[in-house]
Design a protein around this motif. Structure first.
Motif, PDB file in Angstrom:
ATOM      1  N   LYS A 258       0.829  -1.210   0.000  1.00  0.00           N
ATOM      2  CA  LYS A 258       0.000   0.000   0.000  1.00  0.00           C
ATOM      3  C   LYS A 258       0.865   1.263   0.000  1.00  0.00           C
ATOM      4  O   LYS A 258       0.514   2.259  -0.635  1.00  0.00           O
ATOM      5  CB  LYS A 258      -0.911  -0.005   1.222  1.00  0.00           C
ATOM      6  N   HIS A 278      -5.774   0.577  -7.060  1.00  0.00           N
ATOM      7  CA  HIS A 278      -6.141  -0.507  -6.149  1.00  0.00           C
ATOM      8  C   HIS A 278      -7.066  -1.463  -6.903  1.00  0.00           C
ATOM      9  O   HIS A 278      -8.268  -1.487  -6.677  1.00  0.00           O
ATOM     10  CB  HIS A 278      -6.850   0.135  -4.937  1.00  0.00           C
ATOM     11  N   SER A 300     -11.452  -2.466   0.207  1.00  0.00           N
ATOM     12  CA  SER A 300     -10.800  -3.601   0.873  1.00  0.00           C
ATOM     13  C   SER A 300     -11.808  -4.663   1.304  1.00  0.00           C
ATOM     14  O   SER A 300     -12.889  -4.338   1.791  1.00  0.00           O
ATOM     15  CB  SER A 300     -10.059  -3.102   2.111  1.00  0.00           C
ATOM     16  N   LYS A 304     -12.176  -9.151  -3.770  1.00  0.00           N
ATOM     17  CA  LYS A 304     -11.304  -8.986  -4.941  1.00  0.00           C
ATOM     18  C   LYS A 304     -10.583 -10.282  -5.290  1.00  0.00           C
ATOM     19  O   LYS A 304     -10.449 -10.628  -6.459  1.00  0.00           O
ATOM     20  CB  LYS A 304     -10.270  -7.887  -4.668  1.00  0.00           C
ATOM     21  N   ASP A 325      -4.815  -7.233  -6.292  1.00  0.00           N
ATOM     22  CA  ASP A 325      -4.950  -6.055  -5.425  1.00  0.00           C
ATOM     23  C   ASP A 325      -4.507  -4.745  -6.069  1.00  0.00           C
ATOM     24  O   ASP A 325      -5.114  -3.721  -5.824  1.00  0.00           O
ATOM     25  CB  ASP A 325      -4.139  -6.283  -4.136  1.00  0.00           C
TER      26      ASP A 325
HETATM   27 MN    MN Z   1      -6.326  -3.976  -1.047  1.00  0.00          MN
END
Ligand code: MN
Ligand code: OXD
Length: 639
Positions: A258, A278, A300, A304, A325
């Motif tokens: 991240k 993302h 989040s 995914k 991601d």
């Molecule tokens: Mn993520």
């Protein structure tokens, strides 16, 4: 501070010198074994030396990324109690880590963007004045590695040497982080060799903030999961540096993910004309062998990984995984937007992953996995909620306590994770390692929305697509702090990850029109697998059945599927979504695509209020789309 004459460790256009905060009482670099290091890059060496002087570790180890090194580290962590080896017959090569109970998720409240000007960080980030933050960091990092080993981990985001790839070096005092970085990025000698003198790299300093020796030489024992109540996840977007303190967990500590690949990379991407997003990335092949590449952004823990590893229920369709991601998307010489997954592995949410929901992931997790905060079975395997319908009769929960079904506590932490190499993924696409990436045909934006948002909607053009991304909101999950279930705006699923002002970010997205020819720009879709009926039931079966939505999107891309206009965009024409074999009542199908003008007019008001915080930096085009939406909702037709 050292005065380097070679370019500093930054990818900025201007070399920045001596960014590591000024260090007290230098220790002898010889003692820290900085001679004979595996690089001749003076900028890198001086940054490592400065960091060692500041943090005062017992020794410095340069990581080569080899299997032998990984085995040494995991053996060390088994001895120290950080890792529990799993039963080799059940889960070969795998381990369980249990974090401290207060170190279980990203800490957005302690994540800082230290741009020179407050307004450049914008209202969605915690801004800190850079020099003041540096001083604070100098304070907390001073002596923070006493009694520990400082590891130097060179890494590449994307294939080493690839034109879309970028380099970084993480310094850390956590062997768990070294092992996890080796799995999730391309670490070691090859990455180090690529960091030749003058080559930019992102310096990233991490400490768990639990020194074993204090300033006057008193020692204390280590604990299985060292961390500190005081946490910092700090980014300097202009000088492209990262400092993380106090947490050993996931996005706080694996700084390639991240921190680098989204927050710092988004700032780089804006300056250099590309997108750091993302998003998962998949290759979809139709029964006619036509190939499509789709990128998809979801907040989040909205499934995914499930979409990235989807096993289609529709015969003849194939989905292969490129990323789960993050996607870096650059305008290609071929006039297309080309994407790579900059990561080399997955740090995915375990709860909810099961044989019925994601069989591909379950196969991927058979061996060579580091699990964190899942439950331990009595025969040395792992379990989490959603893995099987029936829980085992007895478990040791993520805190190490006895657990039985019905005891009222989850066995695994809701944000429990697996760390595994992409090579272990049975659906990994051959293109995963292609340094030139894949051309993106469509971008999907999704969220967890119980009401209002149709199953799938097609934006009419790039501009409306950007508006679609800007309006993403989702019910909160456990991946970050905050009350679970509460709706939060999460533009482009990037709310916690844009390293600069969100209004400028919208403008940057719009500007991609000038960098990629119209016919090369991906089409944009909104999807929502989570719509519920009035009785609270999910209206759509989800998981493998989402291939039906992908089919409609791919058929739209090739021009063979029908659509009907709604005020939100195009939805499948009657009969165009393949629901054959699904036991889906006509009423549910209608509800999945219902657009309630009153509810959407109210949503438009909320959006207007939300967008107001971006002030003058909100592109007028976004406000224009709000007006257009209101017009369409009232008039029931296109302008
Ligand atoms: Mn993520
Ligand atoms: C993640 C997240 O860990 O988005 O991927 O929080």
């Amino acid at each position: 501070m050292t005065t380097e004459t070679t370019p500093g460790p930054t990818t900025g256009t201007t070399p920045v010198q001596g960014r590591t905060p000024a260090a007290p009482a230098p220790r002898d670099p010889e003692e820290l074994r900085l001679t004979g290091t595996p690089t001749g890059n003076r900028a890198l060496l001086s940054w490592v030396r400065d960091t060692a002087r500041l943090t005062q570790p017992d020794e410095v180890v340069w990581c080569d990324g080899s299997q032998a090194e990984f085995d040494r580290l995991t053996a060390l962590m088994v001895r120290s109690g950080t890792l529990i080896p799993l039963n080799p017959e059940k889960r070969p090569g795998s381990f369980l880590a249990r974090s401290a109970p207060g170190d279980v998720a990203r800490v957005e409240s302690r994540t800082f963007i230290a741009s020179r000007r407050r307004e450049d960080a914008g209202p969605t980030n915690n801004w800190r004045e850079p020099e003041a933050l540096r001083e604070e960091l100098t304070g907390v990092f001073t002596g923070c590695m006493r009694g520990r080993t400082m590891y130097v981990v060179p890494f590449s985001m994307g294939p080493v040497g690839g034109p879309l790839s970028r380099l970084g070096v993480q310094i850390t005092d956590s062997p768990y982080v070294v092992a996890s970085m080796r799995t999730t990025t391309r670490t070691g000698s090859q990455a180090l060799a690529a960091i030749t003198p003058g080559t930019p790299f992102v310096p990233a300093v991490h400490s768990v903030g639990f020194p074993l020796v204090d300033a006057i030489g008193r020692s204390r024992a280590d604990v299985p999961w060292p961390c500190n109540d005081l946490k910092y996840v700090a980014h300097f977007p202009e000088t492209r540096e990262i400092f993380s303190f106090g947490s050993g967990y996931g996005g706080n500590a694996l700084l390639g993910k991240k921190c680098f690949a989204l927050r710092i990379a988004s700032a780089m991407a804006r300056e250099e004309g590309w997108l750091a997003e993302h998003m998962l990335l998949v290759k979809v092949t139709s029964p006619q062998q036509r190939v499509f590449h789709l990128a998809a952004a979801f907040p989040s823990a909205c499934g995914k990984t499930n979409l990235a590893m989807l096993r289609p229920t529709l015969p003849g369709w194939r989905v292969e995984t490129i990323g789960d991601d993050i996607a870096w998307m650059h305008p290609g010489a071929d006039g297309r937007l080309r994407a790579i997954n900059p990561e080399a592995g997955f740090f995915g949410v375990a709860p909810g992953t099961g044989w019925s929901t994601n069989p591909v992931a379950m196969e991927m997790l058979r061996e060579d996995v580091i699990f964190t905060n899942v439950a331990l079975t009595d025969d040395g395997d792992v379990w989490w909620e959603g893995m099987t319908d029936e829980p085992p009769a007895h478990l040791t929960d993520w805190r190490g306590e006895d657990w039985t079904p019905g005891c009222g506590r989850p066995a695994a932490h809701p944000n429990a994770r697996f760390t595994v190499s992409a090579k272990r993924c049975p659906s990994i696409a051959a293109e995963f390692d292609d340094p030139d990436g894949v051309p993106v045909d469509a971008i999907l934006f999704g969220g967890r929305r119980a009401s209002g948002v149709p199953l799938v909607t097609e934006a009419l053009d790039w501009s409306q697509g950007v508006f679609t991304g800007a309006t993403v909101s989702s019910e909160r999950t456990a991946a970050a702090e905050g009350a679970v279930g509460e709706l939060r705006h999460d533009p482009f699923a990037m709310l916690p990850f844009v390293g600069y002002h969100m209004g400028d970010y919208f403008a940057h997205w719009l500007s991609m029109r000038e960098r990629v020819p119209a016919q090369g720009l991906p089409r944009v879709y909104s999807v929502n697998w989570f719509r519920r009926g009035e009785d609270g039931r999910f209206l759509w079966p989800g998981f493998g059945e989402n291939s039906r939505v992908l089919e409609w999107i791919c058929r739209r891309l090739e021009g063979s599927a029908g659509a009907r206009f709604t005020p939100l965009g195009n939805v499948p024409a009657d009969g165009a979504l393949n629901v054959e074999g699904l036991d889906l009542p006509a009423q549910d199908l209608a509800e999945l695509f219902a657009v309630d003008p009153q509810a959407w007019l109210a949503e438009a008001d909320h959006l207007e209020e939300y967008f107001a915080r971006f002030g003058a930096r909100l592109p007028g085009e976004i406000t224009g789309h709000l007006d257009l939406l209101r017009y369409r909702l009232s008039a029931g037709r296109a302008l």
